[in-house]
Design an enzyme around this catalytic site. Structure first.
Site, PDB file in Angstrom:
ATOM      1  N   HIS A  28       1.709  20.695 -11.608  1.00  0.00           N
ATOM      2  CA  HIS A  28       2.912  20.573 -10.782  1.00  0.00           C
ATOM      3  C   HIS A  28       2.581  20.819  -9.311  1.00  0.00           C
ATOM      4  O   HIS A  28       3.034  20.074  -8.434  1.00  0.00           O
ATOM      5  CB  HIS A  28       3.977  21.560 -11.285  1.00  0.00           C
ATOM      6  CG  HIS A  28       5.292  21.425 -10.605  1.00  0.00           C
ATOM      7  ND1 HIS A  28       5.748  22.352  -9.690  1.00  0.00           N
ATOM      8  CD2 HIS A  28       6.259  20.476 -10.708  1.00  0.00           C
ATOM      9  CE1 HIS A  28       6.946  21.980  -9.270  1.00  0.00           C
ATOM     10  NE2 HIS A  28       7.279  20.846  -9.867  1.00  0.00           N
ATOM     11  N   ASP A  72       8.727  17.254 -11.287  1.00  0.00           N
ATOM     12  CA  ASP A  72       9.489  18.325 -11.929  1.00  0.00           C
ATOM     13  C   ASP A  72       9.723  18.034 -13.409  1.00  0.00           C
ATOM     14  O   ASP A  72       9.625  18.932 -14.256  1.00  0.00           O
ATOM     15  CB  ASP A  72      10.825  18.530 -11.212  1.00  0.00           C
ATOM     16  CG  ASP A  72      10.675  19.147  -9.835  1.00  0.00           C
ATOM     17  OD1 ASP A  72       9.547  19.527  -9.451  1.00  0.00           O
ATOM     18  OD2 ASP A  72      11.700  19.260  -9.129  1.00  0.00           O
TER      19      ASP A  72
END
Length: 146
Positions: A75, A120
């Site tokens: 991420h 996300d």
């Protein structure tokens, strides 16, 4: 101009100048939190994922200590890729939906919002698929993350 009005106007200008130096709040964090809530087991809160391992939370260094920490590592790298595209992932807002632990991103493919939503979404799904190991929360990063 009345001196009292001038004083008030000056105070407002000074306040606005000071406010311009405040970094923007992470608008996207609220959306990411909702995605995490969609995919994790009910007994966990999204806050348990902050300060987990070497990469979940602010910053990151060393090697991820487990699969969940690797989700955060990926991420972080995805956000880095967004920034290389002149897209600020911490403030961009996107359109998404959660339906029965499945996440959907609705912004136009190739757009900044879609790129961040996909970052996300991928991380949240990874969180849902990874084991949470309690002893990896709030670890000594100087010892384990070098």
């Amino acid at each position: 101009m009345n001196p009292a009005h001038l004083l008030v106007l000056s105070a407002v200008c000074v306040s606005l100048l000071g406010a311009s130096n405040i970094p923007p709040q992470s608008l996207n964090l609220l959306q990411f939190k909702d995605m995490i809530r969609c995919t994790i087991p009910c007994e966990r809160t999204w806050g348990e994922y902050a300060d987990y391992g070497c990469y979940c939370g602010a910053g990151g260094s060393g090697r991820p200590i487990d699969a969940l920490d690797r989700c955060c590592y990926v991420h972080d790298n995805c956000y880095g890729d967004a920034e290389k595209r002149n897209c600020n992932p911490k403030v961009v807002s996107y359109s998404s939906k959660c339906d029965k632990r499945t996440l959907f991103c609705y912004d136009a493919p190739g757009s900044c919002a879609r790129f961040v939503c996909d970052c996300d979404r991928t991380a949240a799904l990874c969180f849902g698929d990874s084991e949470y190991i309690g002893r990896h929360k709030n670890i000594d990063t100087k010892r384990y993350c070098q």
